[in-house]
Design a protein around this motif. Structure first.
Motif, PDB file in Angstrom:
ATOM      1  N   ASN B 198       0.775  -1.249  -0.046  1.00 49.85           N
ATOM      2  CA  ASN B 198       0.097   0.231  -0.132  1.00 49.85           C
ATOM      3  C   ASN B 198       0.978   1.321   0.005  1.00 49.85           C
ATOM      4  N   ASP B 199       1.982   1.362  -0.708  1.00 53.17           N
ATOM      5  CA  ASP B 199       2.792   2.490  -0.895  1.00 53.17           C
ATOM      6  C   ASP B 199       2.722   3.005  -2.076  1.00 53.17           C
ATOM      7  N   VAL B 200       3.401   4.197  -2.252  1.00 59.28           N
ATOM      8  CA  VAL B 200       3.275   4.927  -3.751  1.00 59.28           C
ATOM      9  C   VAL B 200       3.981   4.169  -4.441  1.00 59.28           C
ATOM     10  N   TYR B 201       3.417   3.863  -5.540  1.00 57.06           N
ATOM     11  CA  TYR B 201       4.243   2.991  -6.568  1.00 57.06           C
ATOM     12  C   TYR B 201       4.408   3.611  -8.120  1.00 57.06           C
ATOM     13  N   THR B 202       3.754   4.590  -8.239  1.00 50.14           N
ATOM     14  CA  THR B 202       3.497   5.215  -9.675  1.00 50.14           C
ATOM     15  C   THR B 202       4.971   5.701 -10.352  1.00 50.14           C
ATOM     16  N   THR B 203       5.781   5.953  -9.364  1.00 47.49           N
ATOM     17  CA  THR B 203       7.151   6.356 -10.080  1.00 47.49           C
ATOM     18  C   THR B 203       7.790   5.085 -10.746  1.00 47.49           C
ATOM     19  N   GLY B 204       7.645   4.066 -10.319  1.00 51.77           N
ATOM     20  CA  GLY B 204       7.983   2.767 -10.900  1.00 51.77           C
ATOM     21  C   GLY B 204       7.792   2.733 -12.195  1.00 51.77           C
TER      22      GLY B 204
END
Lengths: 219, 232
Positions: B198-204
């Motif tokens: 449930n972390d921010v993943y969009t950067t990847g």
């Protein structure tokens, strides 16, 4: 040709004005020099015949003409422009019948030829007539895998006939063909030369043809 | 004989024809397509058996295992990209065709992705369920796998072109490609892990997309140059 003070010699003039010409070609493969200082010129309606025993560099020269090998010295010119500077245009003017046919064994003859049609400008010849002439009209729906080596070579010849190009490169075109097949190849080449085409052929057997023939005897 | 006004077929017809021919060949020889897929499925199903079925452990290792298996499966399939064309001489015919070589290489790579990368992406949700991956994370994983396998196919085509004339070039091919493929693996597996936590993943995802676009624009030229060199 590099700039110089004296006027070009007669041979050099001939080399420069011919449709396909080469001057001072040298090719070294590994530690062997396959040819050195080789010149030739070929014009419309002419046949360039490469002769010599196996392994003397006929195929290498053919590949060099097709622009696939880089040479030690010398350049091959098409319409007076080095081939390597206009590779795409030049490739649009030639079709190459190589030792390996380059046809897919899992596809049928029609599928193979259809692929070729999407790559290269096609002639106005009727495909059905070409198949009939080569005697392969009954093999259209069979995968190439089930054809004999000679029949496969005939399919490769069909690809050559259907392309709308002036220059034919034929590497050992008589391989796997029967007597009629060999005669047919000679007829096709004669027709092609008669229609102002050009042909470079590597062969280790005698070729009799009613057209201007330039022979290169390779050592 | 030559009609100067008649034009060569367009580059799009060359691109489409190469892709179509390879898809047709894959259809007629399904074994080549299924091999990497079986490999992928087998690694993913055997792993839980070996490490034990504890839910916590599976959730933790799932993204990593799926990604490593996908990477290896893609590497396994790369050898056939130009291999059969080299053997039957059709690669030579492509090299002397009037179509630009990068376009033809791109057509072949596209067919390769459709027959190796896309099936992996489509099968991955089923395997992800065995790792107790929640549905929201499965979507992220499929997206990263899509971008990742596209990149791997494109990067792999360079390696496949360089090793085309060599016998048993698979090991060399893997060595050539792995350094370039590492960022894909790191970004892909970590993005899925982040999404699972449930972390921010969009950067990847953005980074993977950028890598995919960079390889899409550069790899075909490198592949074409490599093909010319290895066919001298």
């Amino acid at each position: 040709m590099c700039p110089r003070n004296s006027l070009p010699s007669a041979t050099e003039c001939k080399l420069l004005t011919a449709k396909l010409s080469a001057a001072n070609l040298t090719l070294i493969r590994g530690e062997r020099c396959l040819f050195e200082g080789l010149d030739f010129a070929l014009d419309n309606g002419g046949l360039l015949l490469l002769e010599g025993r196996n392994g003397c560099g006929k195929t290498s020269l053919m590949r060099a003409i097709a622009g696939m090998l880089s040479l030690e010295t010398g350049e091959i010119h098409w319409n007076g422009v080095p081939v390597l500077q206009q590779r795409q245009t030049f490739h649009g003017e030639l079709v190459w019948l190589a030792h390996r046919t380059g046809l897919k064994w899992d596809l049928t003859m029609v599928e193979n030829l259809k692929f070729e049609r999407s790559l290269r400008r096609q002639s106005d010849r009727d495909p059905e007539e070409v198949y009939a002439k080569l005697g392969i009209e009954r093999l259209k729906r069979l995968p190439l895998r089930s054809l004999s080596a000679g029949q496969q070579r005939r399919v490769a010849l069909a690809r050559m006939l259907l392309a709308d190009v002036p220059l034919w490169l034929m590497d050992e075109p008589f391989t796997n063909l029967d007597r009629e097949g060999r005669k047919l190849v000679m007829e096709l080449v004669e027709d092609h030369l008669g229609a102002d085409g050009m042909c470079v052929m590597a062969a280790h057997q005698d070729v009799e043809i009613d057209a201007p023939v330039t022979k290169i005897r390779m050592q | 004989m030559t009609d100067a006004h008649k034009e060569q077929p367009s580059i799009f017809s060359g691109l489409a024809a190469t892709a179509r021919r390879d898809l047709l060949l894959a259809w007629k020889r399904p074994g080549d397509v299924l091999n990497p897929l079986f490999f992928f499925a087998m690694v993913c199903t055997l792993f839980p058996l070996a490490v034990g079925p504890s839910a916590e452990q599976l959730e933790f290792s799932g993204p990593g295992v799926l990604w490593v298996a996908a990477l290896l499966a893609t590497l396994l399939s790369l050898n056939s990209l130009f291999g059969s064309d080299f053997e039957d001489g059709s690669l030579d015919q492509l090299l002397v065709s009037p179509q630009p070589l990068p376009v033809l290489a791109l057509g072949k790579t596209a067919a390769h992705w459709l027959t190796s990368g896309l099936p992996l992406v489509l099968v991955s949700p089923i395997l992800a369920i065995t790792y107790r991956m929640p549905m929201s994370v499965v979507g992220v994983m499929m997206l990263t796998l899509t971008l990742g396998t596209i990149t791997l196919s494109l990067l792999g085509s360079i390696g496949a072109a360089l090793t085309v004339g060599l016998h048993r070039g698979t090991a060399l091919l893997s060595l050539l490609i792995l350094p370039l493929a590492m960022p894909v693996l790191l970004l892909g597996a970590n993005t899925v892990s982040l999404a699972a936590g449930n972390d921010v993943y969009t950067t990847g995802i953005w980074a993977l997309g950028a890598y995919a676009i960079a390889s899409l624009s550069l790899a075909p030229y490198a592949t074409a140059a490599a093909l010319r060199i290895s066919n001298e």
